[in-house]
Scaffold this motif. Structure first.
Motif, PDB file in Angstrom:
ATOM      1  N   LYS A   1       0.867  -1.180   0.000  1.00  0.00           N
ATOM      2  CA  LYS A   1       0.000   0.000   0.000  1.00  0.00           C
ATOM      3  C   LYS A   1       0.900   1.225   0.000  1.00  0.00           C
ATOM      4  O   LYS A   1       1.830   1.317   0.806  1.00  0.00           O
ATOM      5  N   THR A   2       0.621   2.144  -0.900  1.00  0.00           N
ATOM      6  CA  THR A   2       1.448   3.336  -1.068  1.00  0.00           C
ATOM      7  C   THR A   2       0.606   4.584  -0.830  1.00  0.00           C
ATOM      8  O   THR A   2      -0.493   4.717  -1.386  1.00  0.00           O
ATOM      9  N   TYR A   3       1.145   5.479  -0.018  1.00  0.00           N
ATOM     10  CA  TYR A   3       0.489   6.749   0.300  1.00  0.00           C
ATOM     11  C   TYR A   3       1.381   7.872  -0.214  1.00  0.00           C
ATOM     12  O   TYR A   3       2.488   8.071   0.284  1.00  0.00           O
TER      13      TYR A   3
ATOM     14  N   ASP B   1      -8.689   3.989   6.719  1.00  0.00           N
ATOM     15  CA  ASP B   1      -7.597   3.523   5.864  1.00  0.00           C
ATOM     16  C   ASP B   1      -6.275   4.149   6.287  1.00  0.00           C
ATOM     17  O   ASP B   1      -5.263   3.466   6.461  1.00  0.00           O
ATOM     18  N   ILE B   2      -6.268   5.478   6.460  1.00  0.00           N
ATOM     19  CA  ILE B   2      -5.036   6.175   6.818  1.00  0.00           C
ATOM     20  C   ILE B   2      -4.629   5.859   8.252  1.00  0.00           C
ATOM     21  O   ILE B   2      -3.437   5.703   8.551  1.00  0.00           O
ATOM     22  N   ASP B   3      -5.589   5.734   9.161  1.00  0.00           N
ATOM     23  CA  ASP B   3      -5.268   5.338  10.536  1.00  0.00           C
ATOM     24  C   ASP B   3      -4.528   4.007  10.561  1.00  0.00           C
ATOM     25  O   ASP B   3      -3.571   3.819  11.314  1.00  0.00           O
ATOM     26  N   THR B   4      -4.999   3.066   9.746  1.00  0.00           N
ATOM     27  CA  THR B   4      -4.376   1.752   9.699  1.00  0.00           C
ATOM     28  C   THR B   4      -2.930   1.858   9.237  1.00  0.00           C
ATOM     29  O   THR B   4      -2.021   1.271   9.832  1.00  0.00           O
ATOM     30  N   ALA B   5      -2.710   2.646   8.176  1.00  0.00           N
ATOM     31  CA  ALA B   5      -1.345   2.824   7.657  1.00  0.00           C
ATOM     32  C   ALA B   5      -0.440   3.490   8.687  1.00  0.00           C
ATOM     33  O   ALA B   5       0.704   3.070   8.905  1.00  0.00           O
ATOM     34  N   VAL B   6      -0.937   4.537   9.340  1.00  0.00           N
ATOM     35  CA  VAL B   6      -0.151   5.262  10.346  1.00  0.00           C
ATOM     36  C   VAL B   6       0.194   4.340  11.517  1.00  0.00           C
ATOM     37  O   VAL B   6       1.299   4.392  12.060  1.00  0.00           O
ATOM     38  N   THR B   7      -0.749   3.494  11.894  1.00  0.00           N
ATOM     39  CA  THR B   7      -0.508   2.575  13.007  1.00  0.00           C
ATOM     40  C   THR B   7       0.641   1.626  12.687  1.00  0.00           C
ATOM     41  O   THR B   7       1.534   1.390  13.521  1.00  0.00           O
ATOM     42  N   PHE B   8       0.647   1.074  11.484  1.00  0.00           N
ATOM     43  CA  PHE B   8       1.755   0.198  11.095  1.00  0.00           C
ATOM     44  C   PHE B   8       3.067   0.973  11.038  1.00  0.00           C
ATOM     45  O   PHE B   8       4.089   0.509  11.560  1.00  0.00           O
ATOM     46  N   LYS B   9       3.049   2.149  10.429  1.00  0.00           N
ATOM     47  CA  LYS B   9       4.269   2.916  10.222  1.00  0.00           C
ATOM     48  C   LYS B   9       4.880   3.413  11.532  1.00  0.00           C
ATOM     49  O   LYS B   9       6.088   3.304  11.743  1.00  0.00           O
TER      50      LYS B   9
ATOM     51  N   PRO C   1      -4.414  14.981  14.036  1.00  0.00           N
ATOM     52  CA  PRO C   1      -5.744  14.602  13.586  1.00  0.00           C
ATOM     53  C   PRO C   1      -5.714  13.323  12.782  1.00  0.00           C
ATOM     54  O   PRO C   1      -4.711  12.983  12.148  1.00  0.00           O
ATOM     55  N   ILE C   2      -6.832  12.650  12.753  1.00  0.00           N
ATOM     56  CA  ILE C   2      -6.904  11.355  12.108  1.00  0.00           C
ATOM     57  C   ILE C   2      -6.656  11.451  10.606  1.00  0.00           C
ATOM     58  O   ILE C   2      -6.208  10.504   9.990  1.00  0.00           O
ATOM     59  N   ASP C   3      -6.947  12.600   9.995  1.00  0.00           N
ATOM     60  CA  ASP C   3      -6.786  12.707   8.553  1.00  0.00           C
ATOM     61  C   ASP C   3      -5.479  13.386   8.166  1.00  0.00           C
ATOM     62  O   ASP C   3      -5.356  13.934   7.089  1.00  0.00           O
TER      63      ASP C   3
ATOM     64  N   ASP D   1     -18.337   0.725  -3.045  1.00  0.00           N
ATOM     65  CA  ASP D   1     -19.032   1.140  -4.249  1.00  0.00           C
ATOM     66  C   ASP D   1     -20.064   2.225  -3.973  1.00  0.00           C
ATOM     67  O   ASP D   1     -20.173   3.191  -4.722  1.00  0.00           O
ATOM     68  N   VAL D   2     -20.859   2.047  -2.927  1.00  0.00           N
ATOM     69  CA  VAL D   2     -21.943   2.988  -2.650  1.00  0.00           C
ATOM     70  C   VAL D   2     -21.861   3.418  -1.191  1.00  0.00           C
ATOM     71  O   VAL D   2     -22.219   2.680  -0.291  1.00  0.00           O
ATOM     72  N   LEU D   3     -21.376   4.629  -0.970  1.00  0.00           N
ATOM     73  CA  LEU D   3     -21.276   5.191   0.376  1.00  0.00           C
ATOM     74  C   LEU D   3     -21.671   6.656   0.319  1.00  0.00           C
ATOM     75  O   LEU D   3     -21.460   7.327  -0.685  1.00  0.00           O
ATOM     76  N   SER D   4     -22.225   7.123   1.417  1.00  0.00           N
ATOM     77  CA  SER D   4     -22.509   8.547   1.516  1.00  0.00           C
ATOM     78  C   SER D   4     -21.191   9.294   1.665  1.00  0.00           C
ATOM     79  O   SER D   4     -20.174   8.696   2.016  1.00  0.00           O
ATOM     80  N   PRO D   5     -21.177  10.608   1.413  1.00  0.00           N
ATOM     81  CA  PRO D   5     -19.932  11.370   1.598  1.00  0.00           C
ATOM     82  C   PRO D   5     -19.339  11.203   2.991  1.00  0.00           C
ATOM     83  O   PRO D   5     -18.123  11.066   3.141  1.00  0.00           O
ATOM     84  N   GLU D   6     -20.188  11.179   4.015  1.00  0.00           N
ATOM     85  CA  GLU D   6     -19.684  11.024   5.376  1.00  0.00           C
ATOM     86  C   GLU D   6     -19.086   9.635   5.582  1.00  0.00           C
ATOM     87  O   GLU D   6     -18.051   9.477   6.227  1.00  0.00           O
ATOM     88  N   GLN D   7     -19.726   8.621   5.025  1.00  0.00           N
ATOM     89  CA  GLN D   7     -19.198   7.259   5.138  1.00  0.00           C
ATOM     90  C   GLN D   7     -17.876   7.129   4.390  1.00  0.00           C
ATOM     91  O   GLN D   7     -16.964   6.433   4.835  1.00  0.00           O
ATOM     92  N   GLN D   8     -17.773   7.807   3.254  1.00  0.00           N
ATOM     93  CA  GLN D   8     -16.533   7.765   2.492  1.00  0.00           C
ATOM     94  C   GLN D   8     -15.408   8.454   3.259  1.00  0.00           C
ATOM     95  O   GLN D   8     -14.269   7.979   3.263  1.00  0.00           O
ATOM     96  N   ARG D   9     -15.731   9.568   3.912  1.00  0.00           N
ATOM     97  CA  ARG D   9     -14.727  10.250   4.717  1.00  0.00           C
ATOM     98  C   ARG D   9     -14.251   9.343   5.846  1.00  0.00           C
ATOM     99  O   ARG D   9     -13.054   9.238   6.120  1.00  0.00           O
ATOM    100  N   GLU D  10     -15.196   8.658   6.475  1.00  0.00           N
ATOM    101  CA  GLU D  10     -14.837   7.743   7.563  1.00  0.00           C
ATOM    102  C   GLU D  10     -13.964   6.604   7.041  1.00  0.00           C
ATOM    103  O   GLU D  10     -12.988   6.202   7.690  1.00  0.00           O
ATOM    104  N   ALA D  11     -14.299   6.085   5.838  1.00  0.00           N
ATOM    105  CA  ALA D  11     -13.506   5.006   5.252  1.00  0.00           C
ATOM    106  C   ALA D  11     -12.081   5.461   4.984  1.00  0.00           C
ATOM    107  O   ALA D  11     -11.118   4.729   5.225  1.00  0.00           O
ATOM    108  N   LEU D  12     -11.926   6.686   4.505  1.00  0.00           N
ATOM    109  CA  LEU D  12     -10.595   7.235   4.262  1.00  0.00           C
ATOM    110  C   LEU D  12      -9.821   7.383   5.563  1.00  0.00           C
ATOM    111  O   LEU D  12      -8.633   7.078   5.637  1.00  0.00           O
ATOM    112  N   GLN D  13     -10.500   7.832   6.593  1.00  0.00           N
ATOM    113  CA  GLN D  13      -9.848   8.019   7.884  1.00  0.00           C
ATOM    114  C   GLN D  13      -9.355   6.693   8.441  1.00  0.00           C
ATOM    115  O   GLN D  13      -8.231   6.595   8.954  1.00  0.00           O
TER     116      GLN D  13
END
Length: 220
Positions: free
Chosen positions: A81-83, A165-173, A208-210, A151-163
């Protein structure tokens, strides 16, 4: 770095012995990661022999998850996974990439993403699904070109999904990779970074989480 490399050699050398499941144990001892791992994932994660982070010259970082050749679940030796962060003066993430784009599951019965979904759960390996463009839903965020898995998420759900995702990467790093032995033994389990508190509006030392702290911390 030499210590981290030596650790990897030891774990690989004992992947069939007492250190089998080293990374799984370390991950399960971290509350946030434990919440991302379905019971069905655990047998597969026992074949994880190394997790590495590489800082990218253009900005951002890459995570590599190396699996034992005897892993019966999929044939891919490494999942990445690349950020990418093009502008280091901001905290915005320009893109998130996954390689391979699709995990090569050995069979339908080994496809943990499908199996956990059928059981009403989400596999850790869904984090490795290829991103899908949802730009219209992230125009007001700090992620102008980032895509999400669903595939189908509200904007708020998509924001949460992004958060998440990035939280997971930061935790490993920032936590698991540099201090893996301490997470494996449980020494680092208390206290641990409370990312759930950040989701509720609080901020801990990592910000912040994002936002991603892109400084290259010293390893063990």
């Amino acid at each position: 770095k030499p210590i981290v490399d030596k650790r990897a050699q030891i774990i690989r050398g004992q992947a069939d012995g007492p250190l089998r499941g080293f990374w799984l144990v370390a991950m399960l001892n971290h509350g946030f990661l434990r919440s991302r791992i379905a019971p069905e994932d655990q047998a597969c994660l026992e074949f994880l022999v190394d997790i590495r982070v590489r800082m990218l010259p253009q900005g951002g970082f890459e995570l590599e998850f190396e699996f034992h050749p005897d892993n019966p679940y999929f044939s891919d030796a490494i999942l990445k996974k690349t950020y990418i962060q093009k502008n280091k003066t901001t905290d915005a993430i320009d893109s998130i990439k996954t390689e391979p784009e699709k995990i090569s599951w050995s069979s339908e019965t080994k496809d943990l993403i499908k199996l956990t979904s059928q059981n009403g759960k989400k596999s850790f390996f869904s984090w490795f699904k290829p991103p899908m463009q949802k730009k219209e839903a992230v125009d007001d965020m700090q992620f102008p070109d980032v895509a999400v898995n669903e595939d189908v998420l509200s904007p708020e759900q998509q924001r949460e999904a992004l958060q998440v995702d990035i939280d997971t990467a930061v935790t490993f790093k920032n936590f698991i990779i540099p201090y893996a032995y301490h997470w494996f033994t449980g020494d680092a389990a208390e206290p641990e970074a409370d990312l759930s508190a950040v989701e509720e509006g609080e901020e801990d030392a990592q910000g912040p989480i994002d936002q991603l702290p892109f400084e290259d911390e010293d390893a063990e």
